[in-house]
Design an enzyme around this catalytic site. Structure first.
Site, PDB file in Angstrom:
ATOM      1  N   ASP A  62       0.820  -1.207   0.000  1.00  0.00           N
ATOM      2  CA  ASP A  62       0.000   0.000   0.000  1.00  0.00           C
ATOM      3  C   ASP A  62       0.856   1.259   0.000  1.00  0.00           C
ATOM      4  O   ASP A  62       2.071   1.208   0.169  1.00  0.00           O
ATOM      5  CB  ASP A  62      -0.960   0.008   1.201  1.00  0.00           C
ATOM      6  CG  ASP A  62      -0.303  -0.534   2.479  1.00  0.00           C
ATOM      7  OD1 ASP A  62       0.913  -0.287   2.658  1.00  0.00           O
ATOM      8  OD2 ASP A  62      -0.988  -1.177   3.283  1.00  0.00           O
ATOM      9  N   GLU A 118      -9.750  -2.296   5.198  1.00  0.00           N
ATOM     10  CA  GLU A 118     -10.387  -1.988   6.465  1.00  0.00           C
ATOM     11  C   GLU A 118     -11.597  -2.889   6.721  1.00  0.00           C
ATOM     12  O   GLU A 118     -12.083  -3.566   5.806  1.00  0.00           O
ATOM     13  CB  GLU A 118     -10.814  -0.516   6.459  1.00  0.00           C
ATOM     14  CG  GLU A 118      -9.689   0.477   6.212  1.00  0.00           C
ATOM     15  CD  GLU A 118      -8.768   0.679   7.413  1.00  0.00           C
ATOM     16  OE1 GLU A 118      -8.530  -0.272   8.172  1.00  0.00           O
ATOM     17  OE2 GLU A 118      -8.280   1.809   7.580  1.00  0.00           O
ATOM     18  N   HIS A 145      -7.268  -5.599  10.060  1.00  0.00           N
ATOM     19  CA  HIS A 145      -7.149  -5.288   8.633  1.00  0.00           C
ATOM     20  C   HIS A 145      -5.768  -5.676   8.120  1.00  0.00           C
ATOM     21  O   HIS A 145      -4.774  -5.542   8.823  1.00  0.00           O
ATOM     22  CB  HIS A 145      -7.446  -3.815   8.353  1.00  0.00           C
ATOM     23  CG  HIS A 145      -6.369  -2.852   8.785  1.00  0.00           C
ATOM     24  ND1 HIS A 145      -6.481  -2.054   9.902  1.00  0.00           N
ATOM     25  CD2 HIS A 145      -5.168  -2.558   8.235  1.00  0.00           C
ATOM     26  CE1 HIS A 145      -5.394  -1.309  10.019  1.00  0.00           C
ATOM     27  NE2 HIS A 145      -4.574  -1.598   9.019  1.00  0.00           N
ATOM     28  N   ASP A 154      -7.476  -3.906  14.416  1.00  0.00           N
ATOM     29  CA  ASP A 154      -8.841  -4.257  14.001  1.00  0.00           C
ATOM     30  C   ASP A 154      -8.843  -5.369  12.952  1.00  0.00           C
ATOM     31  O   ASP A 154      -9.861  -5.644  12.320  1.00  0.00           O
ATOM     32  CB  ASP A 154      -9.596  -3.033  13.484  1.00  0.00           C
ATOM     33  CG  ASP A 154      -8.950  -2.395  12.259  1.00  0.00           C
ATOM     34  OD1 ASP A 154      -7.906  -2.917  11.795  1.00  0.00           O
ATOM     35  OD2 ASP A 154      -9.480  -1.375  11.754  1.00  0.00           O
TER      36      ASP A 154
END
Length: 276
Positions: free
Chosen positions: A72, A148, A143, A141
């Site tokens: 990314d 996400e 991801h 979380d």
């Protein structure tokens, strides 16, 4: 699926680096046969990168015939900004090894046409023959890359809006100032990573423990995108003891009982000197 549990961060990083080293060397890369490696950023892989640099500097590992694809990049952050993932990769890894800069692929978050940039990235991966080993990390979380919670589990490289949890977690890299943290990024999709022939996900620290629990002890759920890799035929979750705090005792006991098998993947540590 393999869950490799080491006592601490340093040992988990070393195990991951040894595994990457052995996979590259066993592949026997050459001028007409490149090993293709997917790479993450963030704090978790830093220890692994340091060990890989060490193996390179000792003459045991070369990246001359390795192509890399990063997961990314932030949108709108200048490439030379100290917190861009271009800067991260060059400062923490690429400038210390012998990789050809043309073989190190990172998404351009400043491209005029962001969707065209994403499509071109997918095409480059395909032209390289696909990813042999995709190394990844996760957020608290769950991801992976910037996929996400709620992301499609068959998604491809695309533009994503970052969740507030991710922005808060990344604020430490921007002097704690939320207004400086980019709110959008280009990211490989879950499906992009799933296409890799092999996946290794690094998860360390107590703050990632619940995410690891969701990744391996509960079902596949797009709200915890890392859980998709339960369904990959060759997934390794590499973690330290702190990351296992939310797992059932019997789960930890089972996988620790397999460490003698897992350690055969990294011991002995191979060297490119052996073939010379």
């Amino acid at each position: 699926m393999r869950l490799v549990i080491l006592d601490n961060y340093d040992l988990a990083s070393e195990w991951a680096a040894k595994y990457i080293c052995n996979r590259i060397i066993q592949f026997r890369p050459g001028q007409d046969r490149y090993f293709t490696l997917g790479l993450p950023t963030g704090s978790t892989p830093l220890g692994c990168y340091k060990k890989l640099i060490e193996y390179h500097k000792s003459g045991n590992l070369s990246f001359k015939y390795v192509k890399t694809f990063n997961m990314d990049e932030y949108v709108g952050l200048p490439r030379n900004h100290p917190e861009s993932y271009h800067s991260y990769m060059w400062n923490n890894f690429f400038k210390h090894i012998d990789i050809d800069p043309h073989n190190a692929h990172i998404l351009d978050g400043n491209a005029t046409d962001l969707q065209a940039e994403c499509d071109a990235f997918e095409k480059k991966i395909k032209e390289a023959g696909g990813i042999d080993l995709f190394v990844g990390g996760i957020g608290p979380d769950g991801h992976i890359a910037f996929n996400e919670p709620g992301s499609s589990l068959v998604s491809r490289t695309r533009l994503k809006t970052l969740a507030m949890d991710t922005i808060l977690a990344n604020a430490k890299y921007f002097d704690g100032d939320l207004s400086k943290v980019p709110t959008m990024a280009l990211t490989v999709g879950v499906g992009t990573v799933m296409d890799a022939r092999e996946v290794m996900i690094l998860i360390t620290g107590a703050h990632k423990a619940f995410a690891l629990y969701k990744a391996i002890e509960e079902g596949v759920n797009h709200m915890w995108t890392v859980s998709a890799f339960q369904q990959h035929p060759r997934t390794i979750f590499g973690c330290d003891k702190d990351a296992t705090l939310e797992l059932r005792v019997k789960t930890v006991k089972y996988f620790k009982g397999l460490m003698h098998v897992h350690n055969k993947l990294v011991d002995p540590l191979h060297s490119m000197k052996e073939g010379k």
